[in-house]
Design a protein around this motif. Structure first.
Motif, PDB file in Angstrom:
ATOM      1  N   UNK A 118       0.833  -1.208   0.000  1.00 17.54           N
ATOM      2  CA  UNK A 118       0.000   0.000   0.000  1.00 17.54           C
ATOM      3  C   UNK A 118       0.868   1.260   0.000  1.00 17.54           C
ATOM      4  N   UNK A 119       1.956   1.221   0.764  1.00 15.35           N
ATOM      5  CA  UNK A 119       2.890   2.349   0.768  1.00 15.35           C
ATOM      6  C   UNK A 119       3.446   2.580  -0.632  1.00 15.35           C
ATOM      7  N   UNK A 120       3.759   1.506  -1.322  1.00 21.34           N
ATOM      8  CA  UNK A 120       4.290   1.614  -2.688  1.00 21.34           C
ATOM      9  C   UNK A 120       3.235   2.169  -3.650  1.00 21.34           C
ATOM     10  N   UNK A 121       1.989   1.731  -3.494  1.00 20.18           N
ATOM     11  CA  UNK A 121       0.921   2.228  -4.367  1.00 20.18           C
ATOM     12  C   UNK A 121       0.707   3.727  -4.169  1.00 20.18           C
ATOM     13  N   UNK A 122       0.802   4.169  -2.929  1.00 23.16           N
ATOM     14  CA  UNK A 122       0.653   5.599  -2.641  1.00 23.16           C
ATOM     15  C   UNK A 122       1.784   6.391  -3.289  1.00 23.16           C
ATOM     16  N   UNK A 123       3.003   5.883  -3.156  1.00 24.57           N
ATOM     17  CA  UNK A 123       4.149   6.558  -3.769  1.00 24.57           C
ATOM     18  C   UNK A 123       4.004   6.610  -5.293  1.00 24.57           C
ATOM     19  N   UNK A 124       3.527   5.527  -5.888  1.00 27.83           N
ATOM     20  CA  UNK A 124       3.350   5.493  -7.338  1.00 27.83           C
ATOM     21  C   UNK A 124       2.262   6.463  -7.788  1.00 27.83           C
ATOM     22  N   UNK A 125       1.209   6.595  -6.988  1.00 21.87           N
ATOM     23  CA  UNK A 125       0.131   7.524  -7.343  1.00 21.87           C
ATOM     24  C   UNK A 125       0.648   8.956  -7.406  1.00 21.87           C
ATOM     25  N   UNK A 126       1.415   9.345  -6.401  1.00 22.75           N
ATOM     26  CA  UNK A 126       1.918  10.715  -6.372  1.00 22.75           C
ATOM     27  C   UNK A 126       3.114  10.899  -7.302  1.00 22.75           C
ATOM     28  N   UNK A 127       3.799   9.808  -7.615  1.00 24.00           N
ATOM     29  CA  UNK A 127       4.901   9.816  -8.572  1.00 24.00           C
ATOM     30  C   UNK A 127       5.905  10.904  -8.203  1.00 24.00           C
TER      31      UNK A 127
END
Length: 241
Positions: A118-127
């Protein structure tokens, strides 16, 4: 900190729904999208139902809203205890929100892996953008916890924004939660708290000396924005100031 105190539960919910619309509109106008982290529990369910009602559904460009979860229980997505399922029924389904705009925690994974993913998905969303939600919605437990930041849990001492698994010894269950550093990066944070059962916790968090082990919600303090409390008079009854 901004205190908003209203006479009734209905007035609190309407005020927060109106605030939600404003923050969403401002974000969409400025950058074309609005990111929000939702809270679980019975209080926010009523907020989501209000946002999906005819009074509010036409006030937000929902196609440009991206939904995350401040915390989640370690249960399947179809469990009655799932924060995702509650939001799906109260908000996503009535508004026909695209699944591309919804980011649930993957609870099919072991808790630690679910938190990391989930932490990775959040980081990818904000890019390359700043890792900062436009709005984080929070509740408050009668033990002064918020999200899944519970008293005497190791996550309270995190210093780097992330998502963590939290083991609750008394309940013998795991939860997955955004930690305080990640929540505090948000541009706006809003607590929804009503009912006399929350009055003691509100007093502890807002007026007692700092004691994060006992009152974890004291950790919440937006770095760049503001923390707004939406309370009814019953929840605010023990405040001295």
């Amino acid at each position: 900190m901004n205190l908003n105190i209203f006479n009734t539960e209905e007035e609190v919910l309407t005020a927060l729904a109106t605030y939600f619309v404003k923050v969403a509109d401002d974000a969409i106008t400025a950058k074309g999208k609005f990111s929000v982290a939702l809270s679980g529990g019975s209080s926010p369910k009523k907020l989501y139902q209000l946002l999906a009602s005819t009074d509010f559904q036409g006030k937000v460009d929902w196609d440009k809203v991206y939904f995350f979860f401040g915390d989640e229980r370690n249960v399947p997505k179809d469990s009655p205890d799932s924060n995702y399922l509650m939001a799906k029924k109260a908000l996503f389904d009535p508004l026909e929100i695209s699944t591309l705009n919804i980011f649930p925690v993957d609870t099919t994974l072991p808790p630690k892996e679910a938190a990391q993913k989930y932490a990775e998905e959040i980081e990818q969303f904000f890019d390359e953008d700043e890792l900062s939600f436009d709005l984080v919605l929070l509740g408050l437990g009668d033990n002064s916890h918020t999200a899944s930041l519970f008293p005497y849990t190791p996550v309270l001492h995190d210093r780097t924004p992330s998502v963590k698994e939290v083991w609750l010894e008394d309940q013998q269950v795991f939860r997955i939660t955004m930690n305080a550093p990640l929540i505090n990066e948000a541009k706006q944070i809003a607590f929804l708290v009503y009912g006399e059962g929350k009055a003691e916790a509100v007093h502890h968090v807002l007026e007692d000396d700092e004691d994060i082990e006992n009152y974890p919600a004291q950790l919440i303090d937006s770095i760049t924005g503001e923390v707004h409390w939406f309370l009814d008079t019953a929840a605010a009854a023990d405040l001295q100031e």
